[in-house]
Design a protein around this motif. Structure first.
Motif, PDB file in Angstrom:
ATOM      1  N   SER A  32       0.605  -1.313  -0.041  1.00 24.19           N
ATOM      2  CA  SER A  32      -0.247   0.324  -0.377  1.00 24.19           C
ATOM      3  C   SER A  32       0.988   1.543   0.051  1.00 24.19           C
ATOM      4  O   SER A  32       0.313   2.518  -0.570  1.00 24.19           O
TER       5      SER A  32
ATOM      6  N   ASP B 151      -5.738  -1.642  -4.611  1.00 23.21           N
ATOM      7  CA  ASP B 151      -5.506  -2.014  -3.356  1.00 23.21           C
ATOM      8  C   ASP B 151      -6.300  -2.940  -3.358  1.00 23.21           C
ATOM      9  O   ASP B 151      -7.302  -2.650  -2.328  1.00 23.21           O
ATOM     10  N   GLU B 152      -5.584  -4.056  -3.488  1.00 17.94           N
ATOM     11  CA  GLU B 152      -6.992  -5.260  -2.686  1.00 17.94           C
ATOM     12  C   GLU B 152      -8.471  -4.803  -3.285  1.00 17.94           C
ATOM     13  O   GLU B 152      -8.470  -4.892  -2.061  1.00 17.94           O
TER      14      GLU B 152
HETATM   15 MG   LIG Z   1      -1.893  -2.277   1.996  1.00 17.97          MG
END
Ligand SMILES: [Mg+2]
Ligand SMILES: Nc1ncnc2c1ncn2[C@@H]1O[C@H](COP(=O)(O)OP(=O)(O)OP(=O)(O)O)[C@@H](O)[C@H]1O
Length: 266
Positions: free
Chosen positions: A47, A158-159
């Motif tokens: 991240s 991000d995911e």
């Molecule tokens: Mg992360």
């Protein structure tokens, strides 16, 4: 070439403690219109990498370069977060058009753009709803519609499907791939799922535990359009096991050599 990272180093200053190294000597290139997936252990710095590319954090050392049409002012990037990050007191349409509002785009124009993308994501009937009135899958559709409405040069994810159920995840993977095949934006996609990385990416970068280093860059060999049928391909199984071995090896190595994760040599 649109993004290049050269020897990027990032550490966070922890109050009263030693600096925490998060990215170590990180170099890679992201090609224009590439769909690049990143996998790595939890807490390794994925991240952080994304927030630096999104301009929300600065590298401690090294350079991030953008080259392309809008390079003089830096490229327009947008992040799609795992937890949707929608504004609770704004309706769906007002969430999706928020970026254009900040840019000063006139109301009728930003509403039209937002509606177009809500339609693309299959949620045009929910424009007046508020985030709490939507399911997790629908919230993430809103998150993606909001990102696309900003028309970024680079889409940072991000995911994004980490919090939705398995079936919705498959549908969203399909829709994202279809959108990408149409628009061919540069996408940087972080995931914990090796299968998802192999299904979506042109390339997969595998990271070590913190401080994140690149263990390997893998070119995904499957032609597009892809479906989950690629999981029947023996090369899929081979690559999945290979990436898993890399991740496992990285974690085991970090356990044996704990000092490798705290070397503040930069
Ligand atoms: Mg992360
Ligand atoms: N603003 C910050 N200040 C201090 N430390 C931070 C900050 N942001 C992240 N970190 C630390 O940096 C490390 C990497 O965090 P990051 O969120 O990038 O990991 P990640 O790979 O995204 O993990 P996950 O897979 O769990 O999402 C963690 O140890 C985290 O505590």
């Amino acid at each position: 070439m649109i993004v290049s990272l050269e020897n990027v180093f990032k550490s966070f200053q922890v109050p009263g403690g030693a600096p925490l190294p998060v990215l170590d000597n990180f170099s890679c290139e992201i090609a224009e219109r590439e769909f690049l997936c990143i996998v790595g252990p939890s807490g390794c710095g994925k991240s952080t990498l994304l927030t630096m590319l999104g301009g929300l954090e600065k590298p401690t050392g090294g350079v991030i370069r953008f080259s392309g049409e809008r390079s003089s002012s830096g490229p327009l990037t947008t992040i799609v977060w795992q937890d949707y990050a929608l504004i609770p007191w704004r309706s769906v349409i007002d969430n999706v058009s928020f970026g254009l509002e900040i840019m000063g785009v006139p109301k009728h124009q930003r509403k039209a753009e937002a509606m177009r993308h809500l339609k693309l994501m299959g949620i045009e009937g929910f424009d007046q709803h508020y985030p709490h009135q939507l399911s997790g899958g629908m919230r993430q559709r809103v998150g993606i519609a909001r990102a696309l409405t900003n028309n970024p040069e680079i889409l940072l994810m991000d995911e994004p499907f980490g919090a939705v159920d398995a079936q919705t995840r498959m549908v969203l993977q399909d829709e994202l791939t279809a959108l990408w095949m149409r628009d061919r934006k540069t996408v940087l996609f972080i995931t914990h799922s090796i299968e998802e990385a192999l299904l979506l990416g042109d390339r997969v970068i595998v990271l070590s535990p913190r401080p994140a280093r690149i263990l390997e860059e893998i070119t995904v060999p499957f032609p597009r359009p892809r479906s989950v049928d690629i999981e029947r391909d023996p090369r899929f199984t081979e690559l999945r096991l290979h990436i898993w071995d890399l991740l496992k090896g990285g974690v085991e190595k970090a356990r044996i050599e704990p000092e490798a994760t705290s070397a503040g040599t930069h």
